[in-house]
Scaffold this motif. Structure first.
Motif, PDB file in Angstrom:
ATOM      1  N   GLY A   7      17.233  13.515  -5.311  1.00 30.05           N
ATOM      2  CA  GLY A   7      17.872  12.395  -4.645  1.00 30.05           C
ATOM      3  C   GLY A   7      16.930  11.277  -4.271  1.00 30.05           C
ATOM      4  O   GLY A   7      17.259  10.444  -3.443  1.00 30.05           O
ATOM      5  N   SER A   8      15.759  11.250  -4.874  1.00 33.73           N
ATOM      6  CA  SER A   8      14.782  10.196  -4.588  1.00 33.73           C
ATOM      7  C   SER A   8      14.849   9.112  -5.654  1.00 33.73           C
ATOM      8  O   SER A   8      15.107   9.395  -6.816  1.00 33.73           O
ATOM      9  N   ALA A   9      14.574   7.914  -5.257  1.00 34.54           N
ATOM     10  CA  ALA A   9      14.542   6.806  -6.210  1.00 34.54           C
ATOM     11  C   ALA A   9      13.195   6.807  -6.932  1.00 34.54           C
ATOM     12  O   ALA A   9      12.160   7.100  -6.342  1.00 34.54           O
ATOM     13  N   PHE A  10      13.235   6.488  -8.205  1.00 28.93           N
ATOM     14  CA  PHE A  10      11.999   6.375  -8.979  1.00 28.93           C
ATOM     15  C   PHE A  10      11.575   4.918  -8.949  1.00 28.93           C
ATOM     16  O   PHE A  10      12.250   4.047  -9.482  1.00 28.93           O
ATOM     17  N   LEU A  11      10.490   4.658  -8.263  1.00 30.64           N
ATOM     18  CA  LEU A  11      10.004   3.293  -8.151  1.00 30.64           C
ATOM     19  C   LEU A  11       9.116   2.963  -9.335  1.00 30.64           C
ATOM     20  O   LEU A  11       8.297   3.775  -9.758  1.00 30.64           O
ATOM     21  N   ARG A  12       9.265   1.780  -9.861  1.00 36.23           N
ATOM     22  CA  ARG A  12       8.427   1.363 -10.983  1.00 36.23           C
ATOM     23  C   ARG A  12       6.979   1.268 -10.536  1.00 36.23           C
ATOM     24  O   ARG A  12       6.671   0.637  -9.511  1.00 36.23           O
ATOM     25  N   PRO A  13       6.077   1.892 -11.286  1.00 38.20           N
ATOM     26  CA  PRO A  13       4.664   1.843 -10.896  1.00 38.20           C
ATOM     27  C   PRO A  13       4.053   0.470 -11.147  1.00 38.20           C
ATOM     28  O   PRO A  13       4.482  -0.269 -12.039  1.00 38.20           O
ATOM     29  N   THR A  14       3.051   0.157 -10.362  1.00 42.17           N
ATOM     30  CA  THR A  14       2.320  -1.095 -10.571  1.00 42.17           C
ATOM     31  C   THR A  14       1.398  -0.926 -11.785  1.00 42.17           C
ATOM     32  O   THR A  14       1.180   0.189 -12.264  1.00 42.17           O
ATOM     33  N   LYS A  15       0.829  -2.030 -12.246  1.00 38.55           N
ATOM     34  CA  LYS A  15      -0.094  -1.978 -13.373  1.00 38.55           C
ATOM     35  C   LYS A  15      -1.287  -1.080 -13.037  1.00 38.55           C
ATOM     36  O   LYS A  15      -1.716  -0.265 -13.857  1.00 38.55           O
ATOM     37  N   HIS A  16      -1.788  -1.205 -11.814  1.00 44.11           N
ATOM     38  CA  HIS A  16      -2.923  -0.378 -11.386  1.00 44.11           C
ATOM     39  C   HIS A  16      -2.538   1.105 -11.385  1.00 44.11           C
ATOM     40  O   HIS A  16      -3.325   1.959 -11.819  1.00 44.11           O
ATOM     41  N   GLU A  17      -1.360   1.426 -10.893  1.00 43.89           N
ATOM     42  CA  GLU A  17      -0.905   2.811 -10.881  1.00 43.89           C
ATOM     43  C   GLU A  17      -0.770   3.356 -12.299  1.00 43.89           C
ATOM     44  O   GLU A  17      -1.129   4.515 -12.563  1.00 43.89           O
TER      45      GLU A  17
END
Length: 75
Positions: free
Chosen positions: A52-62
């Motif tokens: 039930g967690s949202a998948f956040l788009r990773p940053t370029k650094h991540e």
């Protein structure tokens, strides 16, 4: 399955069925799936959705850090 004698596969299938019956979903994680970063990340996305967690788009650094870690651990 590849590490168990063929005759014992039924036990694995029964275990999977029993887990499904009480609401647990299972999947196989093998070397091929781990070696491909995109597929490995996809597994994480599925797990997050099921929790039930949202998948956040990773940053370029991540993304860069993830790629470097994956290469260090699995390649």
């Amino acid at each position: 399955r590849q590490f168990h004698p063929e005759g014992s596969w039924t036990t694995d299938d029964r275990r999977i069925d029993a887990l499904e019956a009480v609401g647990f979903h299972s999947f196989s994680l093998n070397n091929e799936r781990v070696k491909r970063l995109a597929e490995f990340v996809g597994i994480g996305q599925v797990l997050m959705e099921r929790m039930g967690s949202a998948f956040l788009r990773p940053t370029k650094h991540e993304l860069e850090m993830r790629s470097a870690l994956h290469a260090e651990l699995f390649l």
